[in-house]
Design an enzyme around this catalytic site. Structure first.
Site, PDB file in Angstrom:
ATOM      1  N   GLU A  82      22.896  64.458  48.238  1.00 39.72           N
ATOM      2  CA  GLU A  82      21.736  64.270  47.361  1.00 39.72           C
ATOM      3  C   GLU A  82      21.618  65.432  46.371  1.00 39.72           C
ATOM      4  OE1 GLU A  82      18.479  61.575  49.723  1.00 39.72           O
ATOM      5  OE2 GLU A  82      18.456  63.732  50.104  1.00 39.72           O
ATOM      6  N   ASP A 121      17.585  62.727  45.397  1.00 41.04           N
ATOM      7  CA  ASP A 121      17.054  61.588  46.165  1.00 41.04           C
ATOM      8  C   ASP A 121      16.400  60.581  45.222  1.00 41.04           C
ATOM      9  OD1 ASP A 121      15.988  60.262  48.696  1.00 41.04           O
ATOM     10  OD2 ASP A 121      14.118  60.791  47.692  1.00 41.04           O
TER      11      ASP A 121
END
Length: 242
Positions: free
Chosen positions: A133, A61
């Site tokens: 992610e 992320d």
């Protein structure tokens, strides 16, 4: 005991090509593709402190955010911080991550428990976004920032090109309408939650003083709020034209 399917060798080659990177540490990619449901209690104890699904997701992320911010900063040189922030939010949201995951066919490579597979986990946009992610985090650890950035550029630059105007989301538009009318800011509240835990469906109501409320449903509270805001804006336009 873990109940998940292994990934055929030809599928692994296809994923390597889609990611644009051959892993020197294949275990990193395996962890990024392993949903927590596929790890038994004993394995959880053994792997405590290692880079599992959630830790890689956390790292990915942040790497995605850095690369996207850099791309936007370099590409849209005439835009202010507010416009760049709107673009950034659109590009790192769950829906964009899920689209990229679908583009690389990530769902077929996920290692899931039997229950998660039967519940449609391979098609879950939430699960796909999380895994995407995690894969970015794995790319960063295995090949450095350049490997991760190459992947992000390859799949996110087309998303950037879809609309060259700074996006105006419905929540922002509704807030600006309320402020322009001298009214308090819109108020959102979750009225119900339905569906299975791995992919819940939220219903959110938005209220602006003096106006009939509107409701929207979505797979996340943010998505439901956007749909509710769009619905209320449509009502406001219709009322103005009557």
């Amino acid at each position: 005991m873990s109940h998940h399917a292994s990934v055929p060798a030809e599928d692994g080659a296809a994923l390597t090509e889609a990611l644009g990177h051959r892993f020197a540490q294949p275990d990193l990619l395996r962890r990024a593709l392993t949903h927590p449901s596929a790890i038994g209690a004993a394995a959880r104890q053994r792997e405590r402190g290692q880079d599992g699904y959630e830790r890689l997701e956390f790292l990915g992320d942040r790497v995605l955010g850095l690369v996207i911010a850099d791309l936007l900063f370099r590409r849209f040189t005439d835009e202010n911080e507010g416009a760049l922030a709107k673009r950034f939010a659109m590009l790192v949201r769950r829906e964009s991550l899920a689209r990229v995951a679908q583009a690389v066919d990530l769902g077929r490579h996920l290692l899931l428990s039997r229950g998660e597979m039967e519940a449609g986990g391979r098609e879950s946009r939430t699960l796909l976004a999380d895994a995407c992610e995690a894969v970015i985090g794995a790319l960063y650890l295995d090949g450095g920032l350049e490997a991760a950035a190459d992947f992000v550029r390859r799949y996110w630059e087309p998303l950037m090109a879809e609309d060259l105007r700074p996006p105006q989301d419905a929540k922002t538009a509704l807030q600006e309408w309320a402020q322009g009318a001298g009214l308090p800011l819109p108020v959102y509240r979750t009225v119900r939650t339905e569906g299975p835990p791995h992919e819940p469906l939220f219903a959110v109501e938005v209220q602006v003083q003096g106006q009939a409320p509107a409701t929207g449903t979505g797979r996340s509270k943010r998505a439901a709020e956007q749909i509710a805001a769009e619905t209320l804006l449509t009502q406001l336009v219709a009322a103005r034209n009557d």
